[in-house]
Motif scaffolding. Sequence first.
Motif, short mmCIF file in Angstrom:
data_model
loop_
_atom_site.label_atom_id
_atom_site.label_comp_id
_atom_site.label_asym_id
_atom_site.label_seq_id
_atom_site.Cartn_x
_atom_site.Cartn_y
_atom_site.Cartn_z
N LYS A 130 40.46 39.11 44.94
CA LYS A 130 40.61 39.71 43.62
C LYS A 130 40.89 38.65 42.55
O LYS A 130 41.58 37.66 42.80
CB LYS A 130 41.76 40.72 43.62
N THR A 131 40.34 38.87 41.37
CA THR A 131 40.75 38.07 40.23
C THR A 131 42.21 38.40 39.91
O THR A 131 42.62 39.56 39.99
CB THR A 131 39.87 38.38 39.00
N PHE A 132 43.01 37.37 39.57
CA PHE A 132 44.44 37.58 39.39
C PHE A 132 44.88 36.99 38.05
O PHE A 132 44.99 35.76 37.90
CB PHE A 132 45.21 36.94 40.53
N VAL A 133 45.10 37.86 37.08
CA VAL A 133 45.64 37.46 35.78
C VAL A 133 47.15 37.58 35.88
O VAL A 133 47.66 38.67 36.19
CB VAL A 133 45.09 38.34 34.64
N THR A 134 47.87 36.49 35.63
CA THR A 134 49.31 36.48 35.87
C THR A 134 50.09 36.25 34.58
O THR A 134 49.58 35.66 33.63
CB THR A 134 49.68 35.39 36.89
N LEU A 135 51.34 36.69 34.59
CA LEU A 135 52.19 36.60 33.40
C LEU A 135 53.41 35.73 33.66
O LEU A 135 54.27 36.08 34.47
CB LEU A 135 52.63 38.00 32.95
N PHE A 136 53.47 34.61 32.96
CA PHE A 136 54.63 33.72 32.97
C PHE A 136 54.94 33.18 34.37
O PHE A 136 56.08 33.18 34.82
CB PHE A 136 55.85 34.40 32.36
N GLY A 137 53.89 32.71 35.03
CA GLY A 137 54.05 32.01 36.30
C GLY A 137 53.90 30.52 36.06
O GLY A 137 52.90 30.07 35.50
N LEU A 138 54.90 29.74 36.46
CA LEU A 138 54.88 28.30 36.20
C LEU A 138 54.20 27.55 37.34
O LEU A 138 54.76 27.40 38.43
CB LEU A 138 56.30 27.78 35.99
N ASP A 139 52.96 27.13 37.10
CA ASP A 139 52.19 26.27 38.01
C ASP A 139 52.07 26.87 39.41
O ASP A 139 52.05 26.15 40.41
CB ASP A 139 52.84 24.88 38.09
N VAL A 140 51.97 28.19 39.49
CA VAL A 140 51.89 28.85 40.79
C VAL A 140 50.65 28.42 41.57
O VAL A 140 50.68 28.27 42.79
CB VAL A 140 51.89 30.39 40.60
N ASN A 141 49.56 28.18 40.85
CA ASN A 141 48.30 27.90 41.53
C ASN A 141 48.16 26.45 41.99
O ASN A 141 47.15 26.09 42.60
CB ASN A 141 47.12 28.25 40.61
N ALA A 142 49.14 25.62 41.70
CA ALA A 142 49.06 24.21 42.12
C ALA A 142 48.94 24.10 43.64
O ALA A 142 48.23 23.24 44.16
CB ALA A 142 50.30 23.45 41.64
N GLU A 143 49.63 24.98 44.34
CA GLU A 143 49.59 24.97 45.80
C GLU A 143 48.38 25.73 46.34
O GLU A 143 47.72 25.28 47.28
CB GLU A 143 50.88 25.58 46.35
N PHE A 144 48.07 26.87 45.74
CA PHE A 144 47.02 27.73 46.29
C PHE A 144 45.59 27.29 45.91
O PHE A 144 44.66 27.49 46.68
CB PHE A 144 47.24 29.18 45.82
N LYS A 145 45.47 26.76 44.68
CA LYS A 145 44.15 26.32 44.18
C LYS A 145 43.10 27.43 44.31
O LYS A 145 41.97 27.23 44.77
CB LYS A 145 43.69 25.05 44.91
N TYR A 146 43.48 28.61 43.87
CA TYR A 146 42.62 29.79 43.97
C TYR A 146 41.73 29.85 42.74
O TYR A 146 42.22 29.86 41.60
CB TYR A 146 43.49 31.04 44.08
N PRO A 147 40.41 29.89 42.88
CA PRO A 147 39.52 29.81 41.73
C PRO A 147 39.50 31.04 40.84
O PRO A 147 38.97 30.98 39.72
CB PRO A 147 38.14 29.58 42.37
N LYS A 148 40.08 32.14 41.31
CA LYS A 148 40.09 33.36 40.49
C LYS A 148 41.48 33.68 39.96
O LYS A 148 41.83 34.83 39.70
CB LYS A 148 39.51 34.53 41.29
#
Length: 424
Positions: A130-148
Motif C-alpha cells: 500500500k501507498t503510505f502517506v504519513t503524518l509527522f514521522g521523523l525519518d521513519v523510512n531511513a530503515e525501511f526504504k519503502y518506495p511508496k
Amino acid sequence: MLDKLKTRILAWTAGTAVAVATTAMVTGGAVAQNKEPIKIGFSMALTGPLAANGKQTLLGMKIWEEQTNAKGGLIGRPVKLVYYDDQSNPSTVPGIYTKLLDVDKVDLVVSGYATNMIAPAMPVVMQKGKTFVTLFGLDVNAEFKYPKYFSVIPTGPRTKPSFTEGLFQVALQQDPKPTTVALVAEDAEFSKNACEGARTNAKDMNLKIVYDRSFPPGTTDFSPILRAVQASNADIVVVCSYPLSSVGIVLAVNEMNYKPKIIGGAMVGLQATVFKQKLGSKMNGFVNYETWVPSDKMMAPAAAFFKTYQAKAGAEGVDPLGYYLGGWGNAYVDALGQAIEGTKSLDDNKIAEYFRKSTFKTVMGEWSYGPGGEWTKSGMMQVQYHNVKDGNDLDQWRGMAVQTVLTPPELATGKVIYPYEKAK
C-alpha cells in the motif's frame, strides 16, 4: 389567442427543461452518493499521552471528509474515514492496520500521528503493497526504504538535523559564541532520531558535547537529570522529548531556577494549546521547533480552514486553535485526495507515482517529494516564547505577540532574547 398559446407552450417547455435538468442534477448527485465510498483507514491517538495532538489531527481530517463529500466526493464517489484508537501505544498499531486491510477492506491507508505510531505500521503496509502517506514521522523510512512511503512533515532532506539546526544557528550568532552542548533525550523513536540529528549539528558546528544521556518514557522526576546537566555547565541545552516529558522538563527547569544560555530544540507538546495554557509564563525563554505559526504570511491560505476548525473545536472537545496539528491533519489527507483525483484511480502504484512527480498545494502551504519520500525543502522553524501570561488568555496565542520565529530567515519575525534568563 395564438400568441397566448405560443407563450404558454414556451413557458411549459422552459419549465419542463428546467425540471428535467434539475432532476438530472439531483439524480446524478444521488448516483454519486449512492456509490460505494472510498474508504481511507488509519489509527489515531485518541487516548493516552498523544491524544491532545491526535484529536485535533482527526478533526482536521473530518473537515476534509465533510467538505470533500459536499463537493461530490472523489472520482464520483464519497469518501469515508475508517479509524481506531491506538491509545498512543505502538504495540496496538500492527493489529489495527491488519484489521483495516483484511477485515474492513479499506481502499487506502494513511498513518496515525507521530513517529512512534508510524514505524510499527510499516511492515504491515509494506507487506500489502500500500501507498503510505504519513503524518509527522521523523525519518521513519531511513530503515525501511519503502518506495511508496511519503511523509508529511516539513523537515526537508536533512530530516534528523532539521529539528534542532535552527537552535544551533541562533546560538552561534551570539557574542561570545557558545562552545558546549548538553543533549537530553527521551528513549523513544522520535526523540532518539532528533537527538542523533542534534549530534550531527554539534559536530558540523564544532561544538563540544559535554553531556549526552537519555531517560525512559514515563519519567516524572526530572530534577536529577537537570542537576546533572547543570553540573556540565553546558552553554546550549538541547531537549528531545514527547509531550508529557516536555511539560515535566519545563516545570523542573523553572522550579530549579536553572538558567542555561539557550534551551529547547525538539520538545514535542509545547506546540499544543493545552500545554501552552498549562505552562503559561514558564515557557518564556524556551526556544523550540514549530511547524506552523499564525503569522500573516502563513495564515493567508489557511484562514478559512481555521475558522471552520475553531467553530467545531468546542463541541468536539479538542484543541481550541488547532494550529499544531489541525491544519496538518487536513493537509495530509488532502494530499492523498489530490493524488486520487490526479490519477482518477485508487491504484496504489499510480498514486505513489503521482506523489513522486507532483507539487501539493494545501492549507499548510506547498511541498513536493525527493528521495525516500521526504520533502525537497525544509519548512522547520525555531520559535522563542516570551511575554507569555499565566491564566486562560487564549487570545495571546492567536497571533505572534508571545512568540518570535527565529529561523529560517525567510520566515523570521524577530531576534532571539539571549541569554535565556532575560526572557523570563
